[in-house]
Write a protein that holds these residues in place. Structure first.
Motif, short mmCIF file in Angstrom:
data_model
loop_
_atom_site.label_atom_id
_atom_site.label_comp_id
_atom_site.label_asym_id
_atom_site.label_seq_id
_atom_site.Cartn_x
_atom_site.Cartn_y
_atom_site.Cartn_z
N ASN A 66 4.71 2.59 -3.74
CA ASN A 66 3.85 3.14 -2.70
C ASN A 66 4.57 3.07 -1.36
OD1 ASN A 66 1.67 4.25 -1.52
ND2 ASN A 66 0.25 2.58 -1.93
N PRO A 67 5.60 3.89 -1.15
CA PRO A 67 6.43 3.74 0.05
C PRO A 67 5.74 4.17 1.35
CG PRO A 67 7.11 5.66 -1.16
CD PRO A 67 6.08 4.97 -2.00
N LYS A 68 4.71 4.97 1.24
CA LYS A 68 4.07 5.49 2.45
C LYS A 68 2.78 4.75 2.80
CE LYS A 68 6.03 10.07 2.03
NZ LYS A 68 5.79 11.50 1.90
N HIS A 69 2.58 3.57 2.24
CA HIS A 69 1.37 2.79 2.51
C HIS A 69 1.38 2.33 3.96
CE1 HIS A 69 -2.02 0.16 1.94
NE2 HIS A 69 -1.33 -0.87 2.37
N CYS A 70 0.38 2.71 4.70
CA CYS A 70 0.31 2.37 6.12
C CYS A 70 -1.15 2.09 6.47
CB CYS A 70 0.86 3.53 6.95
SG CYS A 70 0.89 3.19 8.70
N PRO A 71 -1.57 0.82 6.36
CA PRO A 71 -2.97 0.52 6.66
C PRO A 71 -3.29 0.73 8.13
CG PRO A 71 -1.73 -1.49 6.30
CD PRO A 71 -0.82 -0.36 5.96
N SER A 72 -4.49 1.16 8.41
CA SER A 72 -4.89 1.46 9.78
C SER A 72 -5.95 0.46 10.24
CB SER A 72 -5.45 2.88 9.89
OG SER A 72 -6.56 3.02 9.04
N VAL A 73 -6.01 0.25 11.56
CA VAL A 73 -6.96 -0.68 12.16
C VAL A 73 -7.69 0.06 13.27
CG1 VAL A 73 -7.22 -2.85 13.40
CG2 VAL A 73 -5.47 -2.63 11.65
N ASN A 74 -9.02 -0.10 13.31
CA ASN A 74 -9.79 0.46 14.41
C ASN A 74 -9.50 -0.31 15.69
OD1 ASN A 74 -10.98 2.40 12.86
ND2 ASN A 74 -12.82 1.21 12.45
N ILE A 75 -9.36 0.39 16.79
CA ILE A 75 -9.06 -0.26 18.06
C ILE A 75 -10.24 -1.12 18.52
CG2 ILE A 75 -8.48 0.15 20.48
CD1 ILE A 75 -7.04 2.66 19.59
#
Length: 87
Positions: A66-75
Motif C-alpha cells: 500500500n505505497p500510497k497510504h496517506c492518513p488524513s487528520v481534520n484540522i
C-alpha cells in the motif's frame, strides 16, 4: 430512440459505418467474457489482474502493498492530538 437521431442515419453512404475496413465490426472477435486469459489476452490479465491465475504473470520483486497510504487528520481535531504540556 427515434430513428432520425441514430448514428446510422448520419453514416448512410459511408462504407464501413465507422468500424474500419480492415478490422471490421464482428460480434465477439476476442471471445466472450474472460476468454483468452492464458493466450491472447494474457498481457491484460497480467497487467491489470495480477495473481488471477496463480503462479503466472509478472514478478514484482519488491512489492509494496500500500505505497500510497496517506492518513488524513481534520484540522479541528488537531489540538486534541497534542498533549496538555505542549499546548
Amino acid at each position: 430512440m427515434v430513428a432520425h437521431l441514430r448514428k446510422a442515419r448520419k453514416l448512410r453512404g459511408h462504407v464501413s459505418c465507422g468500424h474500419g475496413r480492415v478490422g471490421k465490426h464482428r460480434k465477439h472477435s476476442g471471445g466472450r467474457g474472460n476468454a483468452g486469459g492464458l493466450t491472447h489476452h494474457r498481457n491484460l490479465f497480467d497487467r491489470y489482474h495480477p495473481g488471477y491465475f496463480g503462479k503466472k504473470g509478472i514478478r514484482v520483486f519488491h512489492l509494496k502493498k500500500n505505497p500510497k497510504h496517506c492518513p488524513s487528520v481534520n484540522i479541528d481535531k488537531l489540538w486534541s492530538l497534542v498533549s496538555e504540556e505542549t499546548r
